[in-house]
Motif scaffolding. Structure first.
Motif, PDB file in Angstrom:
ATOM      1  N   GLU A  91       0.943  -1.363   0.082  1.00 27.03           N
ATOM      2  CA  GLU A  91      -0.113  -0.289   0.135  1.00 27.03           C
ATOM      3  C   GLU A  91       0.656   1.697  -0.371  1.00 27.03           C
ATOM      4  O   GLU A  91      -0.020   2.355  -0.345  1.00 27.03           O
ATOM      5  N   ALA A  92       2.092   1.118  -0.038  1.00 24.49           N
ATOM      6  CA  ALA A  92       3.011   2.327   0.604  1.00 24.49           C
ATOM      7  C   ALA A  92       3.817   2.792  -0.594  1.00 24.49           C
ATOM      8  O   ALA A  92       4.833   3.489  -0.640  1.00 24.49           O
ATOM      9  N   LYS A  93       3.778   1.499  -1.794  1.00 21.16           N
ATOM     10  CA  LYS A  93       4.291   1.927  -3.267  1.00 21.16           C
ATOM     11  C   LYS A  93       3.813   2.752  -4.370  1.00 21.16           C
ATOM     12  O   LYS A  93       4.771   3.560  -4.678  1.00 21.16           O
ATOM     13  N   HIS A  94       3.273   3.271  -3.556  1.00 12.99           N
ATOM     14  CA  HIS A  94       2.256   4.041  -4.676  1.00 12.99           C
ATOM     15  C   HIS A  94       2.271   4.389  -5.744  1.00 12.99           C
ATOM     16  O   HIS A  94       3.049   5.288  -6.569  1.00 12.99           O
ATOM     17  N   ARG A  95       2.062   3.293  -6.154  1.00 13.78           N
ATOM     18  CA  ARG A  95       1.943   2.724  -7.605  1.00 13.78           C
ATOM     19  C   ARG A  95       0.528   3.614  -8.578  1.00 13.78           C
ATOM     20  O   ARG A  95      -0.455   4.129  -7.794  1.00 13.78           O
ATOM     21  N   THR A  96       0.709   4.498  -9.555  1.00 10.65           N
ATOM     22  CA  THR A  96      -0.131   4.811 -10.440  1.00 10.65           C
ATOM     23  C   THR A  96      -1.291   3.185 -10.946  1.00 10.65           C
ATOM     24  O   THR A  96      -0.681   2.089 -11.411  1.00 10.65           O
ATOM     25  N   VAL A  97      -2.426   3.318 -10.577  1.00  5.78           N
ATOM     26  CA  VAL A  97      -3.604   2.906 -10.818  1.00  5.78           C
ATOM     27  C   VAL A  97      -4.699   3.171 -12.188  1.00  5.78           C
ATOM     28  O   VAL A  97      -4.802   3.844 -11.754  1.00  5.78           O
ATOM     29  N   ILE A  98      -4.344   1.769 -12.987  1.00  5.11           N
ATOM     30  CA  ILE A  98      -5.338   1.949 -13.634  1.00  5.11           C
ATOM     31  C   ILE A  98      -6.627   0.691 -14.351  1.00  5.11           C
ATOM     32  O   ILE A  98      -6.156   0.152 -13.817  1.00  5.11           O
ATOM     33  N   LYS A 122       2.552  -8.566 -18.287  1.00  9.03           N
ATOM     34  CA  LYS A 122       3.054  -9.938 -17.381  1.00  9.03           C
ATOM     35  C   LYS A 122       3.173  -9.900 -16.944  1.00  9.03           C
ATOM     36  O   LYS A 122       3.739 -10.357 -16.309  1.00  9.03           O
ATOM     37  N   CYS A 123       3.831  -8.482 -16.405  1.00  3.69           N
ATOM     38  CA  CYS A 123       5.200  -8.012 -15.600  1.00  3.69           C
ATOM     39  C   CYS A 123       4.740  -7.076 -13.720  1.00  3.69           C
ATOM     40  O   CYS A 123       5.724  -7.401 -13.209  1.00  3.69           O
ATOM     41  N   CYS A 124       3.909  -6.130 -14.931  1.00  2.00           N
ATOM     42  CA  CYS A 124       2.916  -4.775 -13.378  1.00  2.00           C
ATOM     43  C   CYS A 124       1.660  -6.302 -12.709  1.00  2.00           C
ATOM     44  O   CYS A 124       1.785  -7.500 -13.486  1.00  2.00           O
ATOM     45  N   MET A 125       1.420  -5.165 -11.368  1.00  2.00           N
ATOM     46  CA  MET A 125       0.473  -6.143 -10.476  1.00  2.00           C
ATOM     47  C   MET A 125      -0.578  -5.720 -11.559  1.00  2.00           C
ATOM     48  O   MET A 125      -1.585  -5.308 -12.312  1.00  2.00           O
ATOM     49  N   LEU A 126      -1.554  -6.914 -11.280  1.00  2.57           N
ATOM     50  CA  LEU A 126      -2.538  -7.376 -12.130  1.00  2.57           C
ATOM     51  C   LEU A 126      -3.303  -8.088 -11.316  1.00  2.57           C
ATOM     52  O   LEU A 126      -3.273  -8.920 -11.305  1.00  2.57           O
ATOM     53  N   LYS A 127      -5.004  -7.411 -11.585  1.00  2.00           N
ATOM     54  CA  LYS A 127      -5.676  -8.036 -11.173  1.00  2.00           C
ATOM     55  C   LYS A 127      -7.219  -8.251 -11.440  1.00  2.00           C
ATOM     56  O   LYS A 127      -7.688  -6.539 -11.887  1.00  2.00           O
ATOM     57  N   VAL A 128      -7.858  -9.281 -12.043  1.00  2.86           N
ATOM     58  CA  VAL A 128      -8.395  -9.169 -13.149  1.00  2.86           C
ATOM     59  C   VAL A 128     -10.158  -9.612 -12.328  1.00  2.86           C
ATOM     60  O   VAL A 128     -10.266 -10.583 -11.914  1.00  2.86           O
ATOM     61  N   TYR A 129     -11.078  -8.720 -12.232  1.00  3.66           N
ATOM     62  CA  TYR A 129     -12.227  -9.372 -11.783  1.00  3.66           C
ATOM     63  C   TYR A 129     -12.286  -9.362 -10.564  1.00  3.66           C
ATOM     64  O   TYR A 129     -11.519  -9.176  -9.528  1.00  3.66           O
ATOM     65  N   ASP A 130     -12.526 -11.056 -10.019  1.00  5.81           N
ATOM     66  CA  ASP A 130     -12.425 -11.555  -8.354  1.00  5.81           C
ATOM     67  C   ASP A 130     -10.913 -12.038  -8.509  1.00  5.81           C
ATOM     68  O   ASP A 130     -10.879 -12.827  -7.499  1.00  5.81           O
ATOM     69  N   ALA A 133      -4.780 -11.202  -7.071  1.00  5.89           N
ATOM     70  CA  ALA A 133      -3.498 -10.244  -8.063  1.00  5.89           C
ATOM     71  C   ALA A 133      -3.021 -11.413  -8.086  1.00  5.89           C
ATOM     72  O   ALA A 133      -2.437 -11.935  -7.234  1.00  5.89           O
ATOM     73  N   LEU A 134      -2.165 -10.466  -9.625  1.00  8.57           N
ATOM     74  CA  LEU A 134      -0.461 -11.407 -10.169  1.00  8.57           C
ATOM     75  C   LEU A 134       0.533 -10.398  -9.665  1.00  8.57           C
ATOM     76  O   LEU A 134       0.668  -9.285  -9.708  1.00  8.57           O
ATOM     77  N   ARG A 135       1.367 -10.828  -9.240  1.00 10.71           N
ATOM     78  CA  ARG A 135       2.832  -9.719  -8.521  1.00 10.71           C
ATOM     79  C   ARG A 135       2.574  -8.683  -8.029  1.00 10.71           C
ATOM     80  O   ARG A 135       2.888  -7.365  -8.456  1.00 10.71           O
ATOM     81  N   CYS A 136       2.488  -8.650  -6.457  1.00  8.03           N
ATOM     82  CA  CYS A 136       1.945  -7.964  -6.688  1.00  8.03           C
ATOM     83  C   CYS A 136       3.399  -7.378  -5.362  1.00  8.03           C
ATOM     84  O   CYS A 136       3.537  -6.231  -5.343  1.00  8.03           O
ATOM     85  N   ASP A 137       4.207  -8.055  -5.976  1.00  8.77           N
ATOM     86  CA  ASP A 137       5.317  -7.533  -4.908  1.00  8.77           C
ATOM     87  C   ASP A 137       5.977  -6.852  -7.274  1.00  8.77           C
ATOM     88  O   ASP A 137       7.864  -7.070  -6.633  1.00  8.77           O
ATOM     89  N   ASP A 141       6.041   0.414 -11.353  1.00  6.98           N
ATOM     90  CA  ASP A 141       5.557   1.405 -11.093  1.00  6.98           C
ATOM     91  C   ASP A 141       3.472   1.678 -11.076  1.00  6.98           C
ATOM     92  O   ASP A 141       3.076   3.132 -10.590  1.00  6.98           O
ATOM     93  N   ILE A 142       3.391   0.811 -11.763  1.00  9.78           N
ATOM     94  CA  ILE A 142       1.875   0.553 -12.543  1.00  9.78           C
ATOM     95  C   ILE A 142       1.493  -0.507 -12.439  1.00  9.78           C
ATOM     96  O   ILE A 142       1.780  -1.747 -12.717  1.00  9.78           O
ATOM     97  N   GLU A 143      -0.310  -0.436 -11.975  1.00 10.95           N
ATOM     98  CA  GLU A 143      -0.688  -1.213 -11.309  1.00 10.95           C
ATOM     99  C   GLU A 143      -2.168  -1.399 -12.375  1.00 10.95           C
ATOM    100  O   GLU A 143      -2.888  -0.310 -12.533  1.00 10.95           O
ATOM    101  N   LEU A 144      -2.584  -2.855 -12.834  1.00 15.66           N
ATOM    102  CA  LEU A 144      -3.717  -2.211 -13.726  1.00 15.66           C
ATOM    103  C   LEU A 144      -4.199  -3.161 -12.816  1.00 15.66           C
ATOM    104  O   LEU A 144      -4.266  -4.836 -11.970  1.00 15.66           O
ATOM    105  N   ARG A 145      -6.104  -2.899 -13.314  1.00 12.70           N
ATOM    106  CA  ARG A 145      -6.737  -3.729 -12.721  1.00 12.70           C
ATOM    107  C   ARG A 145      -8.635  -3.829 -13.471  1.00 12.70           C
ATOM    108  O   ARG A 145      -8.500  -2.646 -14.251  1.00 12.70           O
ATOM    109  N   VAL A 146      -8.619  -5.234 -13.798  1.00 14.11           N
ATOM    110  CA  VAL A 146     -10.311  -4.942 -14.666  1.00 14.11           C
ATOM    111  C   VAL A 146     -10.782  -5.441 -13.665  1.00 14.11           C
ATOM    112  O   VAL A 146     -11.096  -6.004 -12.411  1.00 14.11           O
TER     113      VAL A 146
END
Length: 374
Positions: A91-98, A122-130, A133-137, A141-146
């Protein structure tokens, strides 16, 4: 120095980008890139965070059309901030969330198309629907959510980009005018890499000490920065040279963030120390953010990190043999690989030379802005 009435240098560089198989992108796709760039830079023009800020940017794209995914691409290229901390807790990484609002079952495959985000998902943190989440570590600096429906998250500056608004912007922008970019700052970024031994010969120790770059800054400010602008796009060298094209585009994506960098330095201030400029005091934080930006740029341009076999081969070579191997991997148009696609922490060990260029580039921003904007 020339004054701010100097003419813009308008060029159309995106047409030179090619698919990995050598084929051209569709004309509509290329136009979408230009218009997405104009739209996103305007929407984010007031967003910035000072060093140590506890906030992050959350961009919500309410739709998944090709136009909207082109906007997602541009947000990922542009939204990089100095308070990102790859070593912090999640939570303290302050990534940009898209966040992309979608109902498509194949949305990840769509995002991974070359015209959109390519290797970034393939390389960033990714969470798709329910799904979990993948690659939380991830060091990206970009996080993708669908999501099917979105909610604002804590400590974020939320910017919503509705599909109706995006379509209205795209439809109202004349293609002939929209498909031009003022490349002056990108040209000046490129000149930094012409300084050669003035930077290459500097020791790796204390790499973020601004005083080490005094001679290089003098040469840049009183020579390279004052020369007349030359074109960024050189048809004879760009055609058929995808590495050259991507390098030129990277200079554009880099310089697109300069206004944000300046706002961040204004927000960060200097406290009681008046002997340094903010650029000098926060050079390390800026350099880390620039590496994070560069990583996303390269992933979207189709580069990937080394796999285990390539890493083993690279580490078994030395001197010129290692450099030649890295160059072959980078210049493989069908599957480009870059050694520097890693965390900033690992970059210190893998390619310390690049640290010096990032550091110097950040120190040069104020001069570049003054040269171009007056």
């Amino acid at each position: 120095m020339r004054n701010k009435r100097e003419m813009k240098q308008l060029e159309s560089p995106f047409e030179y980008l090619r698919r990995k198989d050598g084929g051209a992108f569709e004309a509509e796709t290329v136009v979408n890139w230009y218009k997405a760039r104009a739209y996103v830079l305007d929407k984010l023009k007031d967003v910035a965070f000072g060093v140590g800020s506890g906030q992050h940017l959350h961009v919500v794209l309410d739709g998944d059309s090709p136009r909207m995914l082109s906007v997602a691409r541009q947000v990922a290229l542009s939204a990089h901030f100095v308070n990102f901390d790859e070593d912090a807790e999640l939570e303290a990484k302050h990534r940009t969330v898209i966040t992309i609002v979608s109902k498509r079952d194949d949305i990840v495959e769509e995002l991974e198309k070359e015209e959109f985000l390519s290797n970034l998902p393939k390389c960033c943190m990714l969470k798709v629907y329910d799904a979990e989440a993948l690659r939380c570590d991830s060091f990206v600096d970009i996080e993708l959510r669908v999501v099917h429906a979105w909610e604002p998250d804590a400590d974020s500056v939320c910017v919503v980009m509705p599909e109706a608004e995006v379509n209205a912007f795209f439809d109202s922008s004349a293609s002939a005018e929209a498909c031009k970019i003022d490349t002056r700052m990108a040209v000046l970024v490129g000149r930094i890499y012409n300084l050669g031994t003035l930077i290459d010969s500097l020791p790796y120790e204390d790499v973020h000490n601004p005083h080490r770059y005094a001679l290089a800054l003098d040469s840049f400010q009183y020579d390279l920065l004052r020369r007349r602008f030359s074109p960024l796009v050189v048809d004879s060298s760009w055609k058929g040279n995808l590495t050259k094209v991507k390098g030129g585009l990277s200079n554009i994506f880099c310089s697109d963030c300069f206004a944000t960098r300046a706002r961040e330095m204004a927000l960060s201030g200097m406290g009681d120390n008046r002997r340094e400029t903010p650029w000098e005091r926060y050079d390390e934080a800026l350099s880390k953010s620039e590496h994070a930006r560069w990583v996303v740029d390269k992933l979207i341009m189709g580069y990937r990190p080394l796999n285990e076999a390539e890493r083993f081969q690279e580490e078994s070579l030395f001197g010129n043999n290692r450099n030649q191997y890295r160059k072959r991997l980078k210049n493989n148009a069908s599957d480009p690989v870059h050694i520097d696609l890693c965390s900033y922490r690992d970059l210190r060990r893998i390619d310390p030379d690049s640290l010096k260029y990032d550091s110097f580039l950040m120190l040069s921003i104020s001069g570049i802005l003054k040269r171009v904007l007056g």
